[in-house]
Design an enzyme around this catalytic site. Sequence first.
Site, PDB file in Angstrom:
ATOM      1  N   THR A   1     -32.760 -42.030  16.248  1.00 51.17           N
ATOM      2  CA  THR A   1     -33.261 -40.709  15.856  1.00 51.17           C
ATOM      3  C   THR A   1     -32.995 -40.340  14.394  1.00 51.17           C
ATOM      4  O   THR A   1     -33.918 -39.963  13.668  1.00 51.17           O
ATOM      5  CB  THR A   1     -32.625 -39.636  16.764  1.00 51.17           C
TER       6      THR A   1
ATOM      7  N   ASP B   1     -40.182 -40.026  16.411  1.00 52.75           N
ATOM      8  CA  ASP B   1     -39.304 -40.911  15.638  1.00 52.75           C
ATOM      9  C   ASP B   1     -39.272 -42.351  16.149  1.00 52.75           C
ATOM     10  O   ASP B   1     -38.991 -43.274  15.393  1.00 52.75           O
ATOM     11  CB  ASP B   1     -37.879 -40.331  15.581  1.00 52.75           C
ATOM     12  N   HIS B   2     -39.537 -42.559  17.438  1.00 55.69           N
ATOM     13  CA  HIS B   2     -39.446 -43.904  18.044  1.00 55.69           C
ATOM     14  C   HIS B   2     -39.962 -43.824  19.462  1.00 55.69           C
ATOM     15  O   HIS B   2     -40.240 -42.720  19.964  1.00 55.69           O
ATOM     16  CB  HIS B   2     -37.991 -44.407  18.044  1.00 55.69           C
TER      17      HIS B   2
ATOM     18  N   ASN C   1     -27.146 -43.552  13.669  1.00 54.85           N
ATOM     19  CA  ASN C   1     -26.752 -42.202  14.100  1.00 54.85           C
ATOM     20  C   ASN C   1     -25.282 -41.941  13.765  1.00 54.85           C
ATOM     21  O   ASN C   1     -24.885 -40.803  13.565  1.00 54.85           O
ATOM     22  CB  ASN C   1     -26.959 -42.042  15.609  1.00 54.85           C
TER      23      ASN C   1
ATOM     24  N   HIS D   1     -34.339 -41.523  28.371  1.00 58.26           N
ATOM     25  CA  HIS D   1     -33.038 -42.184  28.538  1.00 58.26           C
ATOM     26  C   HIS D   1     -32.610 -42.144  30.004  1.00 58.26           C
ATOM     27  O   HIS D   1     -32.144 -43.125  30.552  1.00 58.26           O
ATOM     28  CB  HIS D   1     -31.964 -41.468  27.709  1.00 58.26           C
TER      29      HIS D   1
ATOM     30  N   ASP E   1     -37.229 -37.630  24.686  1.00 58.52           N
ATOM     31  CA  ASP E   1     -36.144 -38.610  24.549  1.00 58.52           C
ATOM     32  C   ASP E   1     -35.133 -38.503  25.701  1.00 58.52           C
ATOM     33  O   ASP E   1     -34.737 -39.518  26.284  1.00 58.52           O
ATOM     34  CB  ASP E   1     -35.440 -38.375  23.207  1.00 58.52           C
TER      35      ASP E   1
ATOM     36  N   HIS F   1     -33.532 -46.979  23.057  1.00 60.89           N
ATOM     37  CA  HIS F   1     -34.294 -47.349  21.850  1.00 60.89           C
ATOM     38  C   HIS F   1     -33.296 -47.664  20.759  1.00 60.89           C
ATOM     39  O   HIS F   1     -32.114 -47.306  20.886  1.00 60.89           O
ATOM     40  CB  HIS F   1     -35.212 -46.196  21.423  1.00 60.89           C
TER      41      HIS F   1
ATOM     42  N   TYR G   1     -28.619 -26.706  14.012  1.00 55.45           N
ATOM     43  CA  TYR G   1     -29.161 -27.337  15.214  1.00 55.45           C
ATOM     44  C   TYR G   1     -28.624 -26.699  16.495  1.00 55.45           C
ATOM     45  O   TYR G   1     -27.425 -26.524  16.666  1.00 55.45           O
ATOM     46  CB  TYR G   1     -28.839 -28.836  15.219  1.00 55.45           C
TER      47      TYR G   1
ATOM     48  N   ASP H   1     -39.166 -35.869  20.017  1.00 54.81           N
ATOM     49  CA  ASP H   1     -38.233 -37.000  19.966  1.00 54.81           C
ATOM     50  C   ASP H   1     -38.531 -38.009  21.087  1.00 54.81           C
ATOM     51  O   ASP H   1     -38.629 -37.642  22.259  1.00 54.81           O
ATOM     52  CB  ASP H   1     -36.790 -36.492  20.094  1.00 54.81           C
TER      53      ASP H   1
HETATM   54  P1  AMP Z   1     -30.580 -40.652  19.957  1.00 55.26           P
HETATM   55  O1  AMP Z   1     -31.458 -40.644  21.139  1.00 55.26           O
HETATM   56  O2  AMP Z   1     -29.189 -41.073  20.304  1.00 55.26           O
HETATM   57  O3  AMP Z   1     -31.111 -41.440  18.811  1.00 55.26           O
HETATM   58  O4  AMP Z   1     -30.457 -39.136  19.461  1.00 55.26           O
HETATM   59  C1  AMP Z   1     -31.181 -38.071  20.017  1.00 55.26           C
HETATM   60  C2  AMP Z   1     -30.388 -36.807  19.903  1.00 55.26           C
HETATM   61  O5  AMP Z   1     -30.220 -36.404  18.544  1.00 55.26           O
HETATM   62  C3  AMP Z   1     -31.079 -35.618  20.533  1.00 55.26           C
HETATM   63  O6  AMP Z   1     -30.830 -35.527  21.895  1.00 55.26           O
HETATM   64  C4  AMP Z   1     -30.489 -34.444  19.800  1.00 55.26           C
HETATM   65  O7  AMP Z   1     -29.495 -33.825  20.563  1.00 55.26           O
HETATM   66  C5  AMP Z   1     -29.838 -35.050  18.575  1.00 55.26           C
HETATM   67  N1  AMP Z   1     -30.266 -34.353  17.367  1.00 55.26           N
HETATM   68  C6  AMP Z   1     -31.510 -34.296  16.850  1.00 55.26           C
HETATM   69  N2  AMP Z   1     -31.532 -33.562  15.721  1.00 55.26           N
HETATM   70  C7  AMP Z   1     -30.266 -33.142  15.523  1.00 55.26           C
HETATM   71  C8  AMP Z   1     -29.631 -32.356  14.509  1.00 55.26           C
HETATM   72  N3  AMP Z   1     -30.330 -31.854  13.487  1.00 55.26           N
HETATM   73  N4  AMP Z   1     -28.290 -32.155  14.610  1.00 55.26           N
HETATM   74  C9  AMP Z   1     -27.593 -32.681  15.640  1.00 55.26           C
HETATM   75  N5  AMP Z   1     -28.129 -33.430  16.615  1.00 55.26           N
HETATM   76  C10 AMP Z   1     -29.454 -33.651  16.570  1.00 55.26           C
HETATM   77 ZN    ZN Z   2     -34.994 -39.923  18.781  1.00 49.60          ZN
HETATM   78 ZN    ZN Z   3     -32.703 -41.273  22.222  1.00 47.90          ZN
END
Ligand code: AMP
Ligand code: ZN
Ligand code: ZN
Length: 420
Positions: free
Chosen positions: A80, A248-249, A101, A205, A201, A352, A165, A44
């Site tokens: 994500t 993913d990014h 999200n 952040h 990721d 991101h 998860y 990630d």
């Molecule tokens: P973001 O950076 O806000 O776009 O999201 C990243 C977060 O998504 C990660 O830190 C994970 O904790 C969360 N994440 C990834 N896959 C899953 C999943 N299958 N279920 C719940 N949370 C997830």
């Molecule tokens: Zn991500």
């Molecule tokens: Zn993120």
Amino acid sequence: MKKINWVHIIISTILIITVFWSCSSNPYVHKIPKEQYVVMLSLDGCRWDYPQMADMHNLESIARSGVKLESLQPCFPSKTFPNHYSMATGLYPDHHGIVQNSFYDPEMDAYYKISDREAVENGEFYGGEPIWVTAEQQGLKTASFFWVGSEAPVQGVYPSRWKVYDHHFPYAARVDTVIAWLQLPKKERPRLITWYYPEPDGVGHEYSPESQEVIDKVEYLDSLVGDFLNKLSQLPIADQVNVIVTSDHGMARISGDKAIYFDDYLQTTWLDTSLGSNPVWMFDAAEGFEDSVYLNLKKAQHLQVWKKDSIPANLHYGNNSRVMDVVATPDINWSIGWRANELPADFLGGTHGYDPHYKDMHAIFYASGPAFKIGYVHPTVENVNIYPLIAKILDLKPAETDGKLENVQRMLKPKMLLND
Ligand code: AMP
Ligand code: ZN
Ligand code: ZN
């Protein structure tokens, strides 16, 4: 004395060299196994250039024995959930429905949030056809270790193996589980495995993309990739397995001095709802206030604001009922939010979600195995093209997608494309 036949010797030598060359060094004539496997890992938030900033020699070894993309372009918004699900389905978020999200679905009258287990596991939120659904429906076993969407029955179908998860599931044990899946008896063995680490990721952040913490983390993740490749090489099916390592990014640096607060432009009475996180927000205007919201946000410097029906076509966004009336995202490195939620101190480190045309939002893509050319560097493509690529390798009849095989087929050995 017998005369030496030079013509004969020269022709024989050329023939021997040709046969030797084509058997030993030409990758295109190697036999391509009929039953191939695909094991795709997502790190990630692994920005396209992290392998140049840090020592990721295991990733580079994949590039040497296979293919790397200059970069992988995510979809808008470069978050994500929308992007993992675009990689899985080959569709833009507008078309698969995971538009953010977090979002609200007006027809279901329900909220989707990544922290809400019930929502994440509710198949009704997920449109399109993830590649594991295509594979399962065509008789192949699949397994997923946390890929977005794998915890819900999409079209009523789960991967044969999947997990709820768990952010803290030990990293090394994920490698061993994937290897164990590849050692299952043939009838149960997944031909497609998708797996996931939530880093780099997290450190991107917290500390910003150009930090030592990111370098340390990606070097650790690279060592896990090395462990996986080493264990994979000892399996009897090793030469049938295609390995993809992607993301993913990317990530962009942010700072408190580049902040735009909606409070300075909007009155809350003009809004029914606003939803988002830095740097992408959506607004549902109160009856008759759409222009007030739009025109006042337009006054902000460094902010892109669109009514949902006039979002630039190259973002492929705004036709889904889950996208609200007005969408706003700032220039790269800028932050947006409400004063009640965010202090300038919160806008530190990285984020991101920005327009995916910014290179800082681009991700990595490395792949090697029997389907892929050797030592080939492919130009940047969008991540919606991963679905048709995997469908081709697994010899599946693909669903309709926004991504097209023709955008990525140059990565594949020409023999993979025969019979088209
Ligand atoms: P973001 O950076 O806000 O776009 O999201 C990243 C977060 O998504 C990660 O830190 C994970 O904790 C969360 N994440 C990834 N896959 C899953 C999943 N299958 N279920 C719940 N949370 C997830
Ligand atoms: Zn991500
Ligand atoms: Zn993120």
